[in-house]
Scaffold this active site. Structure first.
Site, PDB file in Angstrom:
ATOM      1  N   ASP A 299      45.819  50.749  -2.908  1.00  0.00           N
ATOM      2  CA  ASP A 299      46.576  49.563  -3.317  1.00  0.00           C
ATOM      3  C   ASP A 299      47.996  49.706  -2.789  1.00  0.00           C
ATOM      4  O   ASP A 299      48.705  50.647  -3.139  1.00  0.00           O
ATOM      5  CB  ASP A 299      46.572  49.452  -4.848  1.00  0.00           C
ATOM      6  CG  ASP A 299      47.028  48.091  -5.353  1.00  0.00           C
ATOM      7  OD1 ASP A 299      47.798  47.428  -4.633  1.00  0.00           O
ATOM      8  OD2 ASP A 299      46.626  47.703  -6.460  1.00  0.00           O
ATOM      9  N   ARG A 301      50.349  47.235  -3.044  1.00  0.00           N
ATOM     10  CA  ARG A 301      51.229  46.228  -3.646  1.00  0.00           C
ATOM     11  C   ARG A 301      52.454  46.860  -4.301  1.00  0.00           C
ATOM     12  O   ARG A 301      52.421  48.007  -4.733  1.00  0.00           O
ATOM     13  CB  ARG A 301      50.456  45.420  -4.686  1.00  0.00           C
ATOM     14  CG  ARG A 301      49.435  44.477  -4.093  1.00  0.00           C
ATOM     15  CD  ARG A 301      48.614  43.797  -5.166  1.00  0.00           C
ATOM     16  NE  ARG A 301      47.725  44.737  -5.845  1.00  0.00           N
ATOM     17  CZ  ARG A 301      46.856  44.390  -6.790  1.00  0.00           C
ATOM     18  NH1 ARG A 301      46.779  43.131  -7.171  1.00  0.00           N
ATOM     19  NH2 ARG A 301      46.086  45.300  -7.340  1.00  0.00           N
TER      20      ARG A 301
END
Length: 367
Positions: A299, A301
């Site tokens: 991930d 983000r």
């Protein structure tokens, strides 16, 4: 009078240059390097590097290096030495995993061990920020900062101060609430849409404010990452579209809420790279394995963006609609109190059953 760009504006220029295939120059106290994104490089510029007597290496992440059975002597970065006969096709075969199964023998690949990897690490961070494959041709300029800047001026290239760049990229996210206007939606006519613009020139983000939530009370909140395929065209490969509509419906039923629509497509890797990951999934890899083969983490983000928007809107505590404990941890870490986790388990179907299992098993989602 100083009309030139500051470090954030310089980084924005550098991202744009790399996206269209123009090299940038990175400068630090340890040295200087010319950087060209592998994905957008062309044969003429690669030949130009060699004609100039430069010897680029191909910087890739440790995730990609592991896939290729290459050594990462620098921890999170591997510096792959280009064979003498290496052309652009060879560079792309190492950077891009789409043909890994069809052509599994790419090596043996030799990794550089001498010297530092600070500039190579920054080069990969810039490629990621530009939503490109995390792979870059990096050539040591063998000169001091003054020499590197003279070279860049002659070639009309953007110069990035590596130390200032790292500090800027690690700094707190700063956004401006550019405009807000009333936008009646199906679930709640009393809705306003806020547009937030980061000072670093990256993608804008949006806040959907339903009703008039009391800033002194915890507000029902959803941090929703943009998903073109799920939100817009109804893809069945994920649960994003149903989560978006379900969150808005619950906020509409309660009469208030904040939905943050964050432009961090594909867990922060961008739509093109997400489609590359989908292609790898068609070859039998799960969503996490596909990201790793591309050279990304599970991930990518930055949930600090959500925290910054909430603070700008005046909220210090929220009821967070999520199945992802990482979002709760990041909100708490960045100073937004999560007083309640509100589950949002919707959107399961025959096409995304495996995807949801991986989210639970490998990413800790509470499904």
């Amino acid at each position: 009078m100083n009309l030139g760009p500051d470090i954030n504006e310089t980084l924005a220029r550098a991202r744009a240059d790399l996206r269209i295939g123009v090299p940038v120059v990175l400068v630090s106290a340890q040295g200087a390097a010319l950087v060209l994104a592998a994905e957008t490089a062309d044969s003429a510029r690669l030949a130009g590097l060699k004609q100039a007597g430069l010897a680029p290496v191909l910087a890739i992440t440790a995730r990609r290096a592991e896939t290729l059975k290459a050594r990462s002597y620098d921890g999170d970065v591997a510096r792959i030495v280009l064979p003498e006969e290496a052309d652009l096709r060879w560079v792309l075969s190492v950077a891009e995993p789409k043909d890994d199964l069809a052509n599994p023998m790419k090596g043996p690949l030799q990794s550089a061990r001498e010297g530092g990897a600070q500039l190579h690490r920054l080069a990969l961070a810039l490629c990621k920020a530009a939503r490109l494959l995390p792979a870059a041709l990096v050539a040591d300029l063998a000169c001091d900062a003054a020499g590197a800047e003279a070279f860049a001026a002659a070639e009309r290239l953007t110069v990035v101060d590596a130390d200032a760049a790292r500090a800027a990229m690690d700094a707190s996210v700063v956004l401006q609430d550019i405009v807000a206007a009333r936008v009646p939606i199906e679930v709640a006519e009393n809705t306003r849409l806020h547009v937030f613009r980061p000072e670093d020139g990256s993608e804008e983000h949006y806040a959907v404010e339903i009703g008039r939530p009391d800033r002194a009370l915890p507000v029902l909140t959803r941090l929703h990452s943009a998903c073109f395929t799920g939100d817009l065209i109804g893809s069945l490969k994920c649960d994003c579209g149903p989560q978006l509509r379900g969150a808005l419906a619950q906020m509409g039923a309660e009469g208030q809420g904040i939905l943050l629509y964050l432009n961090q497509e594909g867990r922060g890797i961008g739509l093109a790279n997400k489609m590359r990951a989908y292609s790898l999934q068609d070859q039998g890899f799960d969503t996490v394995e596909a990201n790793h083969r591309l050279g990304f983490e599970d991930d990518e983000r930055d949930f600090r963006v959500g925290s910054a928007i909430l603070k700008e809107l005046g909220f210090a505590a929220i009821r967070l609609m999520t199945n992802n404990p990482a979002k709760i941890a990041m909100m708490e870490k960045t100073g937004v109190k999560v007083v309640e986790r509100v589950p949002l388990v919707v959107g399961g179907n025959a096409h995304n059953h495996g995807y949801l299992k991986v989210k639970a098993a490998k990413s800790g989602h509470l499904l």
